[in-house]
Enzyme design. Structure first.
Site, short mmCIF file in Angstrom:
data_model
loop_
_atom_site.label_atom_id
_atom_site.label_comp_id
_atom_site.label_asym_id
_atom_site.label_seq_id
_atom_site.Cartn_x
_atom_site.Cartn_y
_atom_site.Cartn_z
CG ASN A 165 -0.43 -0.25 2.51
OD1 ASN A 165 0.57 -0.95 2.66
ND2 ASN A 165 -1.05 0.31 3.54
CD GLU A 212 -1.64 4.71 4.47
OE1 GLU A 212 -1.23 5.60 5.25
OE2 GLU A 212 -2.26 3.69 4.85
CB CYS A 221 -5.29 -1.44 -1.57
SG CYS A 221 -6.60 -0.66 -0.63
CD GLU A 253 -5.41 -6.03 -1.34
OE1 GLU A 253 -4.91 -4.88 -1.26
OE2 GLU A 253 -6.08 -6.55 -0.44
CB CYS A 292 -10.79 -2.52 0.54
SG CYS A 292 -10.30 -1.80 -1.05
CB CYS A 302 -8.75 -4.52 -3.52
SG CYS A 302 -7.58 -3.19 -3.26
N1 THU Z 1 -5.20 -1.72 2.61
C1 THU Z 1 -4.62 -2.50 1.64
O1 THU Z 1 -3.57 -2.16 1.10
N2 THU Z 1 -5.25 -3.65 1.31
C2 THU Z 1 -6.32 -4.16 1.97
O2 THU Z 1 -6.74 -5.26 1.63
C3 THU Z 1 -6.94 -3.41 3.06
C4 THU Z 1 -6.45 -2.03 3.25
C5 THU Z 1 -4.49 -0.50 3.01
C6 THU Z 1 -5.13 0.80 2.63
C7 THU Z 1 -4.52 1.75 3.64
O3 THU Z 1 -3.25 2.17 3.17
C8 THU Z 1 -4.32 0.87 4.87
O4 THU Z 1 -4.35 -0.47 4.42
C9 THU Z 1 -5.35 1.06 5.96
O5 THU Z 1 -6.64 0.94 5.45
#
Ligand code: THU
Length: 167
Positions: free
Chosen positions: A54, A56, A65, A67, A110, A113
């Site tokens: 991920n 941000e 994310c 994925e 999520c 994704c």
């Molecule tokens: N996140 C992911 O990268 N993948 C997931 O399956 C769930 C959430 C990340 C998004 C954000 O950077 C952090 O986790 C918190 O939500």
């Protein structure tokens, strides 16, 4: 494919390797805002493993994310057909006091994704398997993306044939 809940030892060797790859890439997460690290590892139908973490952003919503990061990376490398994706998440500052509650949770993709993985599933020759793990790999859930996103919206809803884009 239904849902299976297993421990690490019960996984097949390729599933263990894919999960290990997700754990390795998780360390690269850029997550100053959530401080939650996620790693995803895609297995292509030809056996390559492509990871994503991920990433941000200060404006929050532009963050991506793990994925989807892995998917767009794979596409840029010429891969659109996948067998499976492994996902693992854990707090960046893992603390002893929340150890049990944190380690009990598997990180599942999520909604956004799931939709992106559903698209990848349409391009693949097999059902895309999603391998979701707790941070300590004590509990692993295996589910197809179709089971994770029932009645998913896809190209068929638009009458689109993807064959030109399959590679
Ligand atoms: N996140 C992911 O990268 N993948 C997931 O399956 C769930 C959430 C990340 C998004 C954000 O950077 C952090 O986790 C918190 O939500």
């Amino acid at each position: 494919m239904g849902e299976a809940i297993l421990d690490y030892q019960a996984l097949q060797e390729w599933q263990q390797k894919l999960l290990d790859a997700a754990e390795t890439v998780l360390i690269q997460a850029y997550n100053p805002y959530s401080r939650f690290s996620v790693g995803a590892a895609l297995l292509t139908e030809t056996g390559e493993v492509i990871g994503g973490a991920n990433f941000e952003n200060a404006a929050y919503s532009p963050g991506i994310c793990a994925e989807r990061a892995a998917l767009v990376r794979a596409n840029a490398q010429g891969y659109r057909k996948f067998k499976a994706v492994a996902v693992m998440g854990r707090p960046r500052d893992f603390q002893e006091k929340n150890r049990e509650e944190t380690f009990a949770q598997v990180t599942a993709p999520c909604g956004v994704c799931r939709q992106m993985l559903f698209e990848a599933d349409q391009l693949s020759d097999h059902d895309l398997e999603v391998i979701m793990s707790t941070p300590d790999k004590s509990r692993i859930v295996l589910m197809s993306i179709k089971a994770l996103l029932p009645y998913g919206f896809g190209p068929q809803n638009l009458g689109i044939d993807l064959s030109e884009f399959k590679k």
